[in-house]
Design a protein around this motif. Structure first.
Motif, PDB file in Angstrom:
ATOM      1  N   MET A 212      -9.221  27.725   2.180  1.00 47.46           N
ATOM      2  CA  MET A 212      -8.577  26.617   2.906  1.00 47.46           C
ATOM      3  C   MET A 212      -7.838  25.699   1.935  1.00 47.46           C
ATOM      4  SD  MET A 212     -10.957  25.227   5.943  1.00 47.46           S
ATOM      5  CE  MET A 212     -11.331  26.150   7.398  1.00 47.46           C
TER       6      MET A 212
ATOM      7  N   TYR B 299     -14.802  23.153   5.161  1.00 45.20           N
ATOM      8  CA  TYR B 299     -13.513  23.287   4.512  1.00 45.20           C
ATOM      9  C   TYR B 299     -13.543  24.383   3.430  1.00 45.20           C
ATOM     10  CZ  TYR B 299      -8.849  21.917   3.196  1.00 45.20           C
ATOM     11  OH  TYR B 299      -7.501  21.934   2.967  1.00 45.20           O
ATOM     12  N   GLY B 300     -14.140  25.515   3.794  1.00 41.73           N
ATOM     13  CA  GLY B 300     -14.209  26.653   2.873  1.00 41.73           C
ATOM     14  C   GLY B 300     -15.558  26.823   2.211  1.00 41.73           C
TER      15      GLY B 300
ATOM     16  N   ASP C 129     -19.659  27.043   2.064  1.00 41.53           N
ATOM     17  CA  ASP C 129     -20.615  27.569   3.033  1.00 41.53           C
ATOM     18  C   ASP C 129     -22.056  27.351   2.606  1.00 41.53           C
ATOM     19  OD1 ASP C 129     -21.674  30.844   2.312  1.00 41.53           O
ATOM     20  OD2 ASP C 129     -20.529  29.622   0.918  1.00 41.53           O
TER      21      ASP C 129
ATOM     22  N   ARG D 294     -17.904  27.566   6.614  1.00 42.94           N
ATOM     23  CA  ARG D 294     -16.585  27.629   5.958  1.00 42.94           C
ATOM     24  C   ARG D 294     -15.463  27.164   6.885  1.00 42.94           C
ATOM     25  NH1 ARG D 294     -17.049  30.183   1.057  1.00 42.94           N
ATOM     26  NH2 ARG D 294     -18.546  31.880   0.909  1.00 42.94           N
ATOM     27  N   ASN D 295     -15.612  27.371   8.173  1.00 39.22           N
ATOM     28  CA  ASN D 295     -14.552  27.092   9.144  1.00 39.22           C
ATOM     29  C   ASN D 295     -14.467  25.625   9.557  1.00 39.22           C
ATOM     30  OD1 ASN D 295     -17.136  27.628  10.399  1.00 39.22           O
ATOM     31  ND2 ASN D 295     -16.069  27.400  12.355  1.00 39.22           N
TER      32      ASN D 295
ATOM     33  N   ARG E  91     -13.533  21.777   9.634  1.00 36.15           N
ATOM     34  CA  ARG E  91     -12.352  21.039   9.152  1.00 36.15           C
ATOM     35  C   ARG E  91     -12.720  19.932   8.177  1.00 36.15           C
ATOM     36  NH1 ARG E  91      -8.311  22.003  13.519  1.00 36.15           N
ATOM     37  NH2 ARG E  91      -6.988  20.402  12.618  1.00 36.15           N
TER      38      ARG E  91
END
Length: 180
Positions: free
Chosen positions: A53, A161-162, A164, A170-171, A173
């Motif tokens: 991201m 924001y990437g 995990d 990860r997804n 915002r």
């Protein structure tokens, strides 16, 4: 910003850095890189998976001619660094004489970046710098000069924001920090 709490696996996380602040810091980083590499055609080397991201949002704001490539390294398991860097997917480009900018999601212990910089130095680049979204200076276990840092944070475990936690988050915002 109203903090929001989410649960990933067995841990709770609350909102820490909102997407708007992340983007604002990336814009500033892009401006620094545009100035520093004006007249050059740098190769941005994104470290997967975490930097995807950050890489996408940064490169959308880079205005100088550049290239991007991806390398996948691993040094993390659960919430802790293993201390060992394993190359999973290697770099195929010839970087001799090139200006290389390593893109990382986070630099904490420095194991990943330290191992990668050693591998890159053997390939004869003109220069190698590191640009990271987040940096935890108090966690560093290697002498590293990270020239481009979007935000310095304390030693909190963060996701989103990437970033995990065992594959999840990860997804998101925004960036969240652990609360339990």
């Amino acid at each position: 910003m109203n903090p929001r709490t989410i649960t990933l696996h067995d841990c709770s996380f609350s909102t820490y850095i909102c997407e708007e602040e992340i983007i604002a810091r990336i814009v500033m980083l892009a401006e620094q890189l545009d100035q520093a590499y004006a007249g050059k055609t740098p190769l941005f080397l994104a470290v997967l998976n975490g930097s995807f991201m950050f890489t996408a949002d940064l490169l959308k704001r880079i205005s100088i001619p550049c290239e991007v490539s991806f390398i996948r390294l691993a040094s993390y398991q659960d919430m802790h660094s293993t201390g060992k860097v394993k190359e999973i997917l290697g770099l195929n480009e010839d970087i001799s004489g090139r200006h290389v900018i390593v893109l990382e999601d986070i630099v904490d212990t420095g194991h990943t970046v330290h191992g990668l910089l050693k591998q890159l130095a053997d390939r004869g680049p003109a220069s190698v710098e590191v640009a990271t979204l987040l940096m935890k200076p108090e966690c560093l276990q290697h002498e590293l000069e990270v020239k481009y840092v979007a935000k310095t944070i304390p030693n909190d475990f963060v996701v989103g924001y990437g970033l995990d936690y065992n594959g999840l988050g990860r997804n998101l915002r925004d960036i969240y920090k652990i609360v339990s």
